[in-house]
Scaffold this active site. Structure first.
Site, PDB file in Angstrom:
ATOM      1  N   CYS A 198     -40.942   7.374  38.606  1.00  0.00           N
ATOM      2  CA  CYS A 198     -41.306   6.901  37.272  1.00  0.00           C
ATOM      3  C   CYS A 198     -40.323   5.841  36.775  1.00  0.00           C
ATOM      4  O   CYS A 198     -39.180   5.769  37.232  1.00  0.00           O
ATOM      5  CB  CYS A 198     -41.321   8.061  36.287  1.00  0.00           C
ATOM      6  SG  CYS A 198     -42.518   9.349  36.675  1.00  0.00           S
ATOM      7  N   GLU A 200     -45.119   3.370  42.804  1.00  0.00           N
ATOM      8  CA  GLU A 200     -46.017   4.328  43.442  1.00  0.00           C
ATOM      9  C   GLU A 200     -45.953   4.190  44.955  1.00  0.00           C
ATOM     10  O   GLU A 200     -45.826   3.092  45.481  1.00  0.00           O
ATOM     11  CB  GLU A 200     -47.463   4.082  43.007  1.00  0.00           C
ATOM     12  CG  GLU A 200     -47.746   4.458  41.590  1.00  0.00           C
ATOM     13  CD  GLU A 200     -49.203   4.262  41.215  1.00  0.00           C
ATOM     14  OE1 GLU A 200     -49.976   3.672  42.001  1.00  0.00           O
ATOM     15  OE2 GLU A 200     -49.560   4.686  40.112  1.00  0.00           O
ATOM     16  N   CYS A 249     -39.053  13.531  34.307  1.00  0.00           N
ATOM     17  CA  CYS A 249     -38.204  12.539  33.627  1.00  0.00           C
ATOM     18  C   CYS A 249     -37.462  13.163  32.446  1.00  0.00           C
ATOM     19  O   CYS A 249     -36.296  12.850  32.211  1.00  0.00           O
ATOM     20  CB  CYS A 249     -39.036  11.348  33.163  1.00  0.00           C
ATOM     21  SG  CYS A 249     -39.561  10.290  34.528  1.00  0.00           S
ATOM     22  N   CYS A 283     -42.815  12.043  31.592  1.00  0.00           N
ATOM     23  CA  CYS A 283     -43.319  13.250  32.245  1.00  0.00           C
ATOM     24  C   CYS A 283     -42.234  14.340  32.214  1.00  0.00           C
ATOM     25  O   CYS A 283     -41.098  14.084  31.816  1.00  0.00           O
ATOM     26  CB  CYS A 283     -43.729  12.937  33.686  1.00  0.00           C
ATOM     27  SG  CYS A 283     -42.339  12.706  34.822  1.00  0.00           S
ATOM     28  N   GLU A 291     -38.759   5.654  33.893  1.00  0.00           N
ATOM     29  CA  GLU A 291     -37.590   6.209  33.217  1.00  0.00           C
ATOM     30  C   GLU A 291     -36.516   6.612  34.222  1.00  0.00           C
ATOM     31  O   GLU A 291     -35.332   6.336  34.032  1.00  0.00           O
ATOM     32  CB  GLU A 291     -37.988   7.426  32.369  1.00  0.00           C
ATOM     33  CG  GLU A 291     -39.024   7.131  31.314  1.00  0.00           C
ATOM     34  CD  GLU A 291     -40.465   7.340  31.766  1.00  0.00           C
ATOM     35  OE1 GLU A 291     -41.310   7.683  30.932  1.00  0.00           O
ATOM     36  OE2 GLU A 291     -40.751   7.157  32.975  1.00  0.00           O
ATOM     37  N   ASN A 334     -42.190   1.874  37.209  1.00  0.00           N
ATOM     38  CA  ASN A 334     -42.686   2.893  38.124  1.00  0.00           C
ATOM     39  C   ASN A 334     -42.985   2.254  39.477  1.00  0.00           C
ATOM     40  O   ASN A 334     -43.354   1.085  39.577  1.00  0.00           O
ATOM     41  CB  ASN A 334     -43.902   3.634  37.560  1.00  0.00           C
ATOM     42  CG  ASN A 334     -45.089   2.747  37.236  1.00  0.00           C
ATOM     43  OD1 ASN A 334     -44.947   1.655  36.713  1.00  0.00           O
ATOM     44  ND2 ASN A 334     -46.283   3.246  37.531  1.00  0.00           N
TER      45      ASN A 334
END
Length: 152
Positions: free
Chosen positions: A76, A67, A113, A110, A78, A65
């Site tokens: 993310c 940010e 994803c 999430c 994934e 990930n």
């Protein structure tokens, strides 16, 4: 990650990607995800995530990930792995994906994803959702996102 050095040695003796795909254990794929977790950039939430996906062609792609201060631009783990795979192979078909974090709870993808995975995976794709202790649950993608939107 001492286990990953062994993976590299083993990978050298595989004759092709099909053999790698058939020989890759769930635990090995989770180790790749844990290694990717170490690269996570999460200065705001401190919630680091790593992912490793195995394509049906036998290739492994990892992601972490990333940010950004403007959370909407955050990506993310994934999706990072998927973007890397697509940028290398074009259209991909995901065999399985492992997800790892520093959390004691199991980590799940999430909603965004899940929808991205629906573009590149069938309902029988396996998700290996792990926790910081290395325990994991195997979940069939179709159970994670039933009736996925896949076309217009």
């Amino acid at each position: 990650m001492g286990g990953l050095s062994g993976l590299r040695l083993t990978a050298e003796v595989w004759s092709d990607n099909e053999q790698r795909r058939n020989c890759m254990s769930d635990q090995q794929l989770i180790e790749y995800a844990k290694k990717a977790l170490e690269k996570a950039y999460a200065p705001y939430s401190k919630f680091r995530v790593g992912a490793a996906l195995l394509t049906k062609t036998g290739n492994i792609y990892t992601g972490c990930n990333v940010e950004i201060a403007s959370y909407g631009a955050t990506n993310c783990a994934e999706r990072t792995a998927v973007w890397k795979a697509v940028s290398e192979e074009g259209k991909i078909d995901i065999e399985k994906i492992a997800i790892a974090s520093d959390d004691e709870a199991y980590i799940y993808p999430c909603g965004i994803c899940r929808q991205v995975m629906a573009e590149f995976a069938q309902d029988d794709m396996e998700l290996l959702c792990s926790n910081k202790n290395g325990d994991y649950r195997t979940i069939r993608f179709g159970d994670m996102l039933p009736n996925a939107f896949r076309s217009f």
